[in-house]
Design an enzyme around this catalytic site. Structure first.
Site, PDB file in Angstrom:
ATOM      1  N   HIS A 152       0.835  -1.202   0.000  1.00  0.00           N
ATOM      2  CA  HIS A 152       0.000   0.000   0.000  1.00  0.00           C
ATOM      3  C   HIS A 152       0.871   1.254   0.000  1.00  0.00           C
ATOM      4  O   HIS A 152       2.074   1.195   0.270  1.00  0.00           O
ATOM      5  CB  HIS A 152      -0.918   0.026   1.227  1.00  0.00           C
ATOM      6  N   LYS A 156      -0.710   4.882   4.621  1.00  0.00           N
ATOM      7  CA  LYS A 156      -1.636   3.960   5.288  1.00  0.00           C
ATOM      8  C   LYS A 156      -1.170   3.743   6.720  1.00  0.00           C
ATOM      9  O   LYS A 156       0.009   3.463   6.965  1.00  0.00           O
ATOM     10  CB  LYS A 156      -1.708   2.634   4.537  1.00  0.00           C
TER      11      LYS A 156
END
Length: 263
Positions: A152, A156
């Protein structure tokens, strides 16, 4: 349906706002942000033609606007309390914020059922990601040696991702328990083998330029199988969000996972 968006200045929340505006049967009636500078969304150049109030207090928004549904994409720190507040006000919820414990989900489900309202929490709203999880669940029955690599963007906040955890949970339902790796393996650097769930290893990558990606890698004697899903743009999640908002009208409980409302 009259829809409010919580966390509208975040990347996902911003995309949800645009999605609600595109959908003919959805009406954007309010947005929420932590300590907003604006009182109306039309103070933002991109939305200058709109007339939608901006709130900094969730309860105030719920009581004043009385939306049919709130879509929440905030942070793990406030996701649970936000969802609880929404449901306690008798308002439907669609939640993409991750980091919920099984106990929290159970409590929120009880509130939804007591209020007879629909809600959905999903770690991933991309249909392709849901299919990846379902394929992995089926494969785990035949390939118990498996590891997950999730990748990601570096903003995040939680690791491993909700999608990775949900994938592991689903595979554990069909997979024979195997503790992955050598019985006497040694980590020369702590954490090198990743997190462990039911004997499976989960590895989290955080880098700029990424959006949301996951590989489920299976190994067996003489063969391997890799199942991968990539979200290159947050638009990939929006059809699932819109579907979930509409689906809450038919529910009187809380559903965990987009796969549970797909035909």
């Amino acid at each position: 349906m009259r829809v409010a968006v919580s966390g509208f200045k975040g990347r996902m929340g911003h995309e949800v706002v645009k999605t609600v505006l595109r959908e003919a049967d959805l009406e954007l009636v309010a947005v929420l942000d932590h300590e907003p500078k604006e009182k109306n969304i039309n103070e933002i150049v991109e939305f200058s033609s709109l007339d939608v109030p901006v709130f900094g207090n969730l309860s105030e928004m719920l009581e004043e606007i009385k939306p049919d549904c709130v879509v929440d994409f905030t942070t793990p720190k406030v996701g649970y309390s936000n969802t609880k507040t929404i449901l306690e006000h008798g308002v439907r919820a669609v939640v993409g914020t991750t980091g919920f414990t099984p106990e929290q989900i159970s409590e929120l489900r009880s509130i939804a059922e007591s209020k007879k309202i629909g809600a959905l929490i999903a770690p991933n709203f991309a249909v392709g990601a849901v299919l990846m999880m379902q394929f992995a669940q089926k494969a785990a029955k035949y390939f118990p040696n498996v590891e997950i690599i999730e990748l990601h963007h570096d903003n995040k906040l939680d690791a491993p991702s909700g999608t990775a955890v949900k994938t592991a949970e689903m595979m554990a339902e069909t997979r024979e328990f195997v503790k992955q790796g050598a019985a006497d393996e040694v980590e020369l650097i702590e954490g090198a083998r990743g997190a462990e769930y039911e004997g499976m290893r989960i590895h989290s990558v955080r880098l700029p330029g990424l959006v949301a990606h996951q590989e489920v890698i299976f190994g067996a004697e003489g063969q391997g199988l890799t199942i991968r899903h990539d979200s290159y743009d947050r638009i990939s999640f929006m059809s699932g969000v819109a579907l979930s908002v509409r689906k809450t009208k038919e529910l009187e409980t809380l559903i965990y996972g987009l796969e549970n409302i797909l035909d």
